[in-house]
Design an enzyme around this catalytic site. Structure first.
Site, PDB file in Angstrom:
ATOM      1  N   SER A  65     -83.249  38.686   4.146  1.00 59.70           N
ATOM      2  CA  SER A  65     -82.451  37.533   3.711  1.00 59.70           C
ATOM      3  C   SER A  65     -80.951  37.686   3.895  1.00 59.70           C
ATOM      4  CB  SER A  65     -82.746  37.214   2.247  1.00 59.70           C
ATOM      5  OG  SER A  65     -84.036  36.660   2.110  1.00 59.70           O
ATOM      6  N   GLU A 165     -87.877  32.274   8.060  1.00 62.10           N
ATOM      7  CA  GLU A 165     -88.594  32.888   6.942  1.00 62.10           C
ATOM      8  C   GLU A 165     -90.106  32.677   7.053  1.00 62.10           C
ATOM      9  OE1 GLU A 165     -87.966  34.847   4.569  1.00 62.10           O
ATOM     10  OE2 GLU A 165     -85.792  34.895   4.351  1.00 62.10           O
TER      11      GLU A 165
END
Length: 298
Positions: A65, A165
């Protein structure tokens, strides 16, 4: 086009080596890493002393992230160009709020099919590391290639952003397609901190979000004095069946008592330690960097 500033930072990073004053700091960090079953990449730049320390600074580490910081920069670049507005509302269909992933946006809007301000999506994505928010932003600006090309265009080339993601959740190996070097990470932080990359409004907006980041409290911030301002972005992978954690990361800008700062990136990869140990590696390194930089003020 690369600005003189970004070229300066890149030259600084490329030619960096451990200055004489940082030898003890490096030794202390190496003691922390000794015996740890992990590969660790570190880069630290002190504004006060202009010293740069790096360990595995040019190696490739999976970002997880951390790349949401890169995405936010690319989105705000579109805002500054007038292609997007922070207060414009983005329609989010329910099918984009995937169920099996970390997503405070989904928790707030469980039924989807709603309009949410771009500023709110960015906040959730960066401060809370929302995975659905991340992919919503990527769709909005044209995907990972747009972000990759933008980061390269401002002079940071030792970065690759190729998957979102959702793709990382489907395939363990996909996360390794999104990588940076520790030196490139602090280079990007310094370019952002210069205030020359974004408009003042966009800069202040992102700075506030990063300083309010809710994730990774035991990492860079973990052992620093209470109230220390840290604008940072974390990254965290899962653990494979054979007990290997691919990524426990944190990169950030730490404000010192005199108003100066240091930038730091710590990437813990291929680790067979537990998460508490992995996070303590980061907080130990950050505390050593803090002590060193504060001492240099005197």
């Amino acid at each position: 086009m690369k600005t003189k500033f970004t070229m300066y930072i890149l030259l600084l990073l490329i030619t960096s080596s451990v200055f004489a004053q940082t030898e003890n700091l490096q030794k202390n960090i190496e003691q922390i890493l000794s015996g740890k079953k992990a590969t660790v990449g570190i880069a630290i730049y002190g504004e006060e002393s202009k010293d740069i320390l790096n360990i595995n600074g040019n190696a490739h580490f999976p970002m997880q992230s951390v790349f949401k910081f890169h995405i936010a920069l690319a989105v705000l670049n579109e805002v500054d160009k007038g292609n997007l507005k922070l207060n414009q509302k983005i329609f989010i269909p329910k099918e984009q709020l995937l169920p099996d992933t970390w997503s405070p946006i989904r928790d707030k809007y469980p039924n989807g099919n709603c309009k949410v301000k771009l500023s709110e999506i960015i906040k959730y994505t960066v401060a809370d590391s929302d995975n659905n928010g991340c992919d919503i932003l990527l769709r909005l600006i044209g995907g990972t290639k747009t972000v990759n090309d933008y980061i390269h265009s401002i002079g940071v080339s030792d970065v690759a952003i190729q998957v979102n993601e959702e793709e990382m959740h489907l395939d363990w190996d996909a996360q390794f397609k999104n990588w940076t070097t520790p030196l490139a990470a602090i280079g990007l932080l310094e370019i952002f901190y210069s205030g020359k990359l974004l408009t003042k409004e966009s800069y202040n907006f992102l700075w506030t979000i990063m300083a309010e980041t809710s994730t990774g409290g035991n990492r860079i911030k973990g052992q620093l004095p209470k109230g220390t301002v840290v604008a940072h972005k974390t990254g965290t992978s899962g653990t494979s069946k054979d007990g290997v954690t691919a990524a426990i990361n944190d990169i950030g800008i730490v404000v010192l008592p005199n108003g100066k700062h240091f930038t730091i990136s710590v990437f813990v990869s291929d680790s067979k330690e537990n998460n508490a140990v992995n996070e303590k590696i980061i907080s130990d390194v950050s505390k050593l960097a803090w002590d060193y930089c504060v001492q240099r003020e005197k």
